[in-house]
Design an enzyme around this catalytic site. Sequence first.
Site, PDB file in Angstrom:
ATOM      1  N   ASP A  75      34.096  30.686  37.282  1.00 54.17           N
ATOM      2  CA  ASP A  75      34.975  30.228  36.136  1.00 54.17           C
ATOM      3  C   ASP A  75      36.370  30.959  36.201  1.00 54.17           C
ATOM      4  O   ASP A  75      36.552  32.085  36.559  1.00 54.17           O
ATOM      5  CB  ASP A  75      34.320  30.536  34.856  1.00 54.17           C
ATOM      6  CG  ASP A  75      32.873  29.584  34.989  1.00 54.17           C
ATOM      7  OD1 ASP A  75      32.888  28.645  35.680  1.00 54.17           O
ATOM      8  OD2 ASP A  75      32.273  29.766  34.009  1.00 54.17           O
ATOM      9  N   ASP A 123      37.902  32.178  33.683  1.00 53.36           N
ATOM     10  CA  ASP A 123      37.924  33.104  32.591  1.00 53.36           C
ATOM     11  C   ASP A 123      37.426  34.556  32.964  1.00 53.36           C
ATOM     12  O   ASP A 123      37.650  34.861  34.102  1.00 53.36           O
ATOM     13  CB  ASP A 123      37.106  32.397  31.722  1.00 53.36           C
ATOM     14  CG  ASP A 123      35.684  32.709  32.160  1.00 53.36           C
ATOM     15  OD1 ASP A 123      35.194  33.319  33.095  1.00 53.36           O
ATOM     16  OD2 ASP A 123      34.786  32.097  31.402  1.00 53.36           O
TER      17      ASP A 123
END
Length: 634
Positions: free
Chosen positions: A496, A498
Amino acid sequence: MNNYQAEDITVLEGLEAVRKRPGMYIGSTSERGLHHLVWEVIDNSIDEALAGYCNKIYVNLLPDNIVEIIDNGRGIPTGIHPKYGKSALEVVMTVLHAGGKFENDNYKVSGGLHGVGASVVNALSEWTEVTVKRDEKLYFQRFERGIPCGILEVIGVSEGTGTAFKFKADHEIFETLIYSFSILETRFKELAYLNRGLNIIFTDSRKEENKVSDLKFDGGILDYIKEIEQGQTPIMSTPVFMSGNVDNVDVEIAMTYNITQKETIYSFVNNINTPEGGTHVSGFRTALTRVINDVAKTQGLLKEKDGKLQGGDIREGLTAIISVKVAQPQFEGQTKTKLGNSEVTGITSKVSGDFLKMFLEDNPEETRKLVEKVLNSKRAREAAQRARELVLRKSALDVGSLPGKLADCSSKKPEECEVYIVEGESAGGSAKQGRDRSFQAILPLRGKIINVEKSGLHRALENTEIRSMITAFGTGIGDNFNGEKLRYGKIIIMTDADVDGAHIRTLILTFLYRYMVELVQNGNIFIAQPPLYKVSSGKSSVYAYSEKQLKEATSNLDRENKRYTLQRYKGLGEMNPEQLWSTTMNPDSRTLLQVSIDDARQADLLFDKLMGDKVEPRREFIEENATYVKNLDV
Ligand code: 0RA
């Protein structure tokens, strides 16, 4: 045609050859090649330092991509060269492999790409200006694309001696003219460590505010080893330094021990890093094994049942810097970074053996601690071996049984196959549906994998995620690694966009770097680049992979006064299989970042710092770098 004119034509042909095939002389015309110009020039100044005539070198990065290197050496000779009928300086600047020195100099750098000299830099520069202080005079000559703009002239008087070399790399040759402060500073620092007492003053005055790095280490490689070991818990009370000169081979070694299992040896020949090692490294290793065994025996620290101590156990936790200076170095190995001179084995072995014997006999307490550590390493190795065999047998870590979670591809040709290591089951599901199953395999990982930097091999092998990767790749790990068994030419990490994703990616990279470093070296490791945003307007939509692209996309729409919606992708799971395929997995449209180790030593230190068990160095790194972080999600 008289002889001088004939020489002139040879010179012009030489310069032309360099400009036609710059790669042959400086490796490439990329950022790396550009920096090579600086290495070439500073090598000449360092040679003056090695010969004992120079102790200060200024390097100035000036506006407009101009570099200036000033030393207080003897100055490039200015007299008329009999063969060429022009100044020696002009010969040094225009004749290939005139190398600079006419007499047989001490430790001239040679081999690899080093030492091609001032004439190559001159040929590849839009202009070069050389100023020399010598014989109370100030001399000057300018060149454009290697060709003299006039003869060497006296333009004033001078005190002392030295050379100032100022050049602007040619934009017709190089892809970039932008120098990296950190690449330059790292090398200058290394040179300052390797040449004790040499002062390199590096100033970046490209911007209004100057950055200055004033480098001088009176302890030489002993200071270097102290810096490397900053974050470690030592076993010896202080690092030791040994040196000697035999048959004109100069040997300097600094060494210490820490409590990790790692062996770290940095080795250099004539200031050039030799990551492949060679005779200087093996000479030292042999001596260390021999002397520790001898002394341990005579001091009664070894029992009969302990047998002989093995080199591998002796070198666990060892950190050493080996720097030798050799008149005619022979470089071998895949990357020509392995010293081949056979006479150096015995010389290094003698210098280090003599010192170590004396040191260990004089310092029984240090000897006791060391031998105890070696015996512990030996026991740990034997225990780990047993444990590993057990784990291996239990899980059948061979290629025979692939992990259950792996959705394999149908092709069995490694060169066309790729495996996506995907964070999380749901993203794994999308990837399985979206992929081209003929050549793309998917291995979903559940949650975070173990930090191998902290856990050690034995515990790492008990981690399911690690085991899945090992069996999926097919190569085995560590000493048993076999690159020919690799089942996928590309290993693609897809996490991801993030902070958690970045963390997982770091953990995977740490594992690959520590246990399958060849995959990193061979360029098998990639990082997928999923989009950060989707900008939709009416029926059309575009993906943005960076803040910059987002700005471009939205500012176009803003200008045209169109309505649009913005979707921020926090995780791969938010994309449906088709989207994941078209944005991130389709070879025709995706972007992959290839992972490389440009400077393995730097990477090693950074992994130590960021993933190791000491907190303080990590805190320092974060404090120093926090201002660079832009995209921390909250
Ligand atoms: C040729 C001969 C000598 C020194 C040099 C070249 C020399 C080259 C460079 C390049 C940058 N700095 C430099 N400093 C010196 C020996 C001179 C002598 O014997 O006096």
